[in-house]
Design an enzyme around this catalytic site. Structure first.
Site, PDB file in Angstrom:
ATOM      1  CG  ASP A   1      -5.175   8.989   6.341  1.00  0.00           C
ATOM      2  OD1 ASP A   1      -4.580   9.486   7.228  1.00  0.00           O
ATOM      3  OD2 ASP A   1      -6.125   9.361   5.710  1.00  0.00           O
TER       4      ASP A   1
ATOM      5  NE  ARG B   1      -3.709   8.142  -9.039  1.00  0.00           N
ATOM      6  CZ  ARG B   1      -4.267   7.876  -8.098  1.00  0.00           C
ATOM      7  NH1 ARG B   1      -3.595   7.226  -6.680  1.00  0.00           N
ATOM      8  NH2 ARG B   1      -5.540   7.670  -7.794  1.00  0.00           N
TER       9      ARG B   1
ATOM     10  CG  PHE C   1      -3.587  15.335   1.200  1.00  0.00           C
ATOM     11  CD1 PHE C   1      -4.484  14.570   1.466  1.00  0.00           C
ATOM     12  CD2 PHE C   1      -3.351  15.639  -0.086  1.00  0.00           C
ATOM     13  CE1 PHE C   1      -5.251  13.632   0.629  1.00  0.00           C
ATOM     14  CE2 PHE C   1      -4.054  14.696  -1.200  1.00  0.00           C
ATOM     15  CZ  PHE C   1      -4.947  13.758  -0.755  1.00  0.00           C
TER      16      PHE C   1
ATOM     17  CD  GLU D   1      -2.836   1.458   0.255  1.00  0.00           C
ATOM     18  OE1 GLU D   1      -2.393   1.241  -0.877  1.00  0.00           O
ATOM     19  OE2 GLU D   1      -4.014   1.665   0.731  1.00  0.00           O
ATOM     20  CG  ASP D   2      -1.131   4.695  -1.661  1.00  0.00           C
ATOM     21  OD1 ASP D   2      -1.677   4.068  -0.594  1.00  0.00           O
ATOM     22  OD2 ASP D   2      -1.784   5.517  -2.308  1.00  0.00           O
TER      23      ASP D   2
HETATM   24  P1  IMP Z   1      -6.984   4.867   5.161  1.00  0.00           P
HETATM   25  O1  IMP Z   1      -8.167   3.785   5.009  1.00  0.00           O
HETATM   26  O2  IMP Z   1      -7.698   6.146   5.749  1.00  0.00           O
HETATM   27  O3  IMP Z   1      -5.941   4.385   5.785  1.00  0.00           O
HETATM   28  O4  IMP Z   1      -6.781   5.654   3.715  1.00  0.00           O
HETATM   29  C1  IMP Z   1      -5.969   4.918   2.829  1.00  0.00           C
HETATM   30  C2  IMP Z   1      -5.936   5.539   1.457  1.00  0.00           C
HETATM   31  O5  IMP Z   1      -6.567   7.128   1.223  1.00  0.00           O
HETATM   32  C3  IMP Z   1      -4.715   5.585   1.021  1.00  0.00           C
HETATM   33  O6  IMP Z   1      -4.606   4.297   0.136  1.00  0.00           O
HETATM   34  C4  IMP Z   1      -4.634   6.888  -0.175  1.00  0.00           C
HETATM   35  O7  IMP Z   1      -5.437   6.409  -1.183  1.00  0.00           O
HETATM   36  C5  IMP Z   1      -5.540   7.673   0.496  1.00  0.00           C
HETATM   37  N1  IMP Z   1      -4.889   8.934   1.221  1.00  0.00           N
HETATM   38  C6  IMP Z   1      -4.751   9.012   2.708  1.00  0.00           C
HETATM   39  N2  IMP Z   1      -3.941   9.837   2.852  1.00  0.00           N
HETATM   40  C7  IMP Z   1      -3.513  10.478   1.865  1.00  0.00           C
HETATM   41  C8  IMP Z   1      -2.469  11.471   1.638  1.00  0.00           C
HETATM   42  O8  IMP Z   1      -1.962  12.318   2.162  1.00  0.00           O
HETATM   43  N3  IMP Z   1      -2.377  11.720   0.119  1.00  0.00           N
HETATM   44  C9  IMP Z   1      -3.068  10.939  -0.720  1.00  0.00           C
HETATM   45  N4  IMP Z   1      -3.918   9.904  -0.626  1.00  0.00           N
HETATM   46  C10 IMP Z   1      -4.019   9.762   0.564  1.00  0.00           C
HETATM   47 MG    MG Z   2      -4.739   3.907  -1.795  1.00  0.00          MG
END
Ligand code: IMP
Ligand code: MG
Length: 179
Positions: free
Chosen positions: A105, A167, A154, A101-102
């Site tokens: 969050d 991206r 962000f 995963e990138d």
């Molecule tokens: P989570 O379910 O809140 O952990 O969200 C994960 C997804 O939200 C990641 O895979 C990203 O696609 C997106 N995301 C969360 N933070 C960022 C950010 O700072 N920049 C861009 N995408 C983000």
């Molecule tokens: Mg993602």
């Protein structure tokens, strides 16, 4: 026709630091999975793709590749409810799965996917995330291989987008416009 160049944001993690860290992660992963018979790397579309390609190119062990795509329910009253938009094509029963995963969050996306993979009978499931935005965590997810911990910014670039763009930047930057 006027094409305006996107304004390049300041680098939070420059390209050479990203690549050096990925080299280290790959070496660790290669060591840990040296004896594995069936390793499947599963990326979460679309953000993980750039990281995943650079990471997997550095492995010399055999690895199958597949993808999930997820989204949050836009109008959901249940926070953290995650929808699987694209499922994996191959069976993961009995496999060692490395989820890629990138960024982690809130953790809701990964929590959902990790639970699903275990439910489907993966032999093991580990998580490799390029970025960890720890301050925002709501669901607990153990990150086995973490690239970098970052503050609550962000971020964009190297797979991460704002409104579908940025991206393709080769580094990670902080988005400074309105979100
Ligand atoms: P989570 O379910 O809140 O952990 O969200 C994960 C997804 O939200 C990641 O895979 C990203 O696609 C997106 N995301 C969360 N933070 C960022 C950010 O700072 N920049 C861009 N995408 C983000
Ligand atoms: Mg993602």
């Amino acid at each position: 026709m006027t094409i305006s160049k996107i304004e390049a944001p300041k680098a939070l993690i420059p390209e050479d630091r990203l690549q050096a860290r990925i080299e280290e992660l790959a070496a660790e992963i290669e060591r840990d999975y040296a004896q594995t018979e069936k390793l499947i790397a599963i990326g979460v579309l679309k953000g993980s793709v750039f990281f995943m390609v650079d990471l997997l190119k550095r492995l010399s062990i055999p690895v199958a590749v597949d993808f999930f795509q997820t989204s949050s329910y836009g109008d959901s009253t249940e926070p953290g409810e995650v929808r699987i938009k694209k499922d994996v094509d191959i069976s993961i029963r009995g496999a060692d799965v490395l989820l890629i995963e990138d960024i982690v969050d809130t953790g809701f996306t990964l929590r959902t996917i990790l639970d699903l993979l275990r439910f489907r009978g993966a032999r093991s499931v580990k998580l490799c995330a390029l970025l960890d935005k720890k301050a925002r965590r709501q669901a607990e997810v153990p990150i086995d291989y973490c690239g970098f911990e970052i503050d609550d910014h962000f971020v964009i670039g190297y797979g991460l987008d704002y409104a579908g763009l940025y991206r393709n930047l080769p580094y990670v930057g902080v988005y400074e416009g309105e979100t």
